[in-house]
Design an enzyme around this catalytic site. Structure first.
Site, PDB file in Angstrom:
ATOM      1  N   SER A 187       0.985  -1.267   0.101  1.00 35.21           N
ATOM      2  CA  SER A 187       0.055   0.153   0.018  1.00 35.21           C
ATOM      3  C   SER A 187       0.830   1.298   0.107  1.00 35.21           C
ATOM      4  O   SER A 187       0.391   2.313  -0.793  1.00 35.21           O
ATOM      5  CB  SER A 187      -0.895   0.127   1.213  1.00 35.21           C
TER       6      SER A 187
ATOM      7  N   HIS B 291       0.800   4.562   4.670  1.00 37.93           N
ATOM      8  CA  HIS B 291       0.007   5.132   3.622  1.00 37.93           C
ATOM      9  C   HIS B 291       0.517   6.535   3.496  1.00 37.93           C
ATOM     10  O   HIS B 291       0.558   6.984   2.395  1.00 37.93           O
ATOM     11  CB  HIS B 291      -1.511   5.052   3.924  1.00 37.93           C
TER      12      HIS B 291
END
Length: 200
Positions: free
Chosen positions: A126, A177
Site C-alpha cells: 500500500s 500510507h
C-alpha cells in the site's frame, strides 16, 4: 488513462514492470500459504518488524512491499496496481517507474520504523501504491498538461477516498500510507523534469 481494455498479452507487452510486480504479489502470496515451519519462518524474516530493523535487519525496509497477509489484501493491492500504475509506467518508463515505486515503499517503511512502536509489525504494497498517487498529484499541480481534467479529477477523487479509508479501516498502517504518498510526491520531480503532452 485508467480504463483497461487491453488483452492479457497486450497488457504484459505494454506494461512489463506492472505485470511483473503483480505476478510477484500473487506468487509470493501463494508460496506463503504453504503451512510448513520453514515457510512461516521465512515470512517472519521478511516482514516489517521494527525491533528486527533496529537490530540491523535493514532488508525489512524493502521486503514488506511484496508481502500480503490474506487473499483480500493481495487482491485489493494488485487490482489497484493494475488499474492505476500502467499509465505511470508508460510516462516514466521502466527504470524511473521502478525507482518511484520501490522508493516510495521504502520511504513508507522507514517512516513506519521511526514513528511506530518498536514492537510494530507490518506488510503490504500500500505504501508503494500510495506513492504512485503522490506522483500523480505532483503532475496535476506542477506538471500541468501531462494529464487532462477528467483524469485529474479521477485521481483526486480516488486519493481522497483512499485517505479517508486509511483512517476508517482498522489494521491499516496509517503511517505507511501517508508517507508512501509523501514519498512519491517528493520523488516525482526527480523523474519528471519537464512537462510534456501525455493526454490520454
Amino acid at each position: 488513462m485508467f480504463t483497461r481494455t487491453e488483452s492479457f498479452q497486450t497488457f504484459i507487452r505494454l506494461y512489463p514492470i506492472v505485470s511483473i510486480i503483480a505476478a510477484i504479489h500473487a506468487l509470493i502470496w501463494l508460496f506463503f500459504q504453504i503451512p510448513i515451519a520453514p515457510v512461516v519462518i521465512l515470512f517472519n524474516l521478511l516482514s516489517g518488524y521494527n525491533a528486527a530493523i533496529a537490530d540491523g535487519e535493514y532488508w525489512r525496509l524493502l521486503t514488506p512491499v511484496f508481502l500480503h497477509i490474506h487473499f483480500g489484501h493481495v487482491l485489493f493491492n494488485t487490482i489497484s496496481l493494475i488499474l492505476f500504475a500502467p499509465a505511470l509506467e508508460k510516462i516514466l518508463k521502466k527504470a524511473k517507474f521502478i525507482f518511484v515505486y520501490l522508493g516510495a515503499g521504502i520511504i513508507a517503511n522507514i517512516a513506519t520504523y521511526l514513528i511506530e512502536p518498536i514492537d510494530y509489525a507490518h506488510i503490504g504494497a500500500s505504501g508503494a501504491i500510495f506513492g504512485l498517487f503522490g506522483v500523480y498529484l505532483f503532475m496535476i499541480y506542477f506538471r500541468k498538461g501531462m494529464m487532462d481534467r477528467s483524469n485529474s479529477q479521477i485521481i483526486l477523487s480516488i486519493l481522497v477516498i483512499g485517505l479517508i479509508m486509511t483512517f476508517v479501516n482498522s489494521d491499516i498502517n496509517v503511517i505507511g500510507h501517508l508517507f508512501g504518498f509523501i514519498g512519491g510526491f517528493i520523488l516525482a520531480p526527480l523523474v519528471i523534469k519537464k512537462p510534456k503532452n501525455y493526454f490520454y
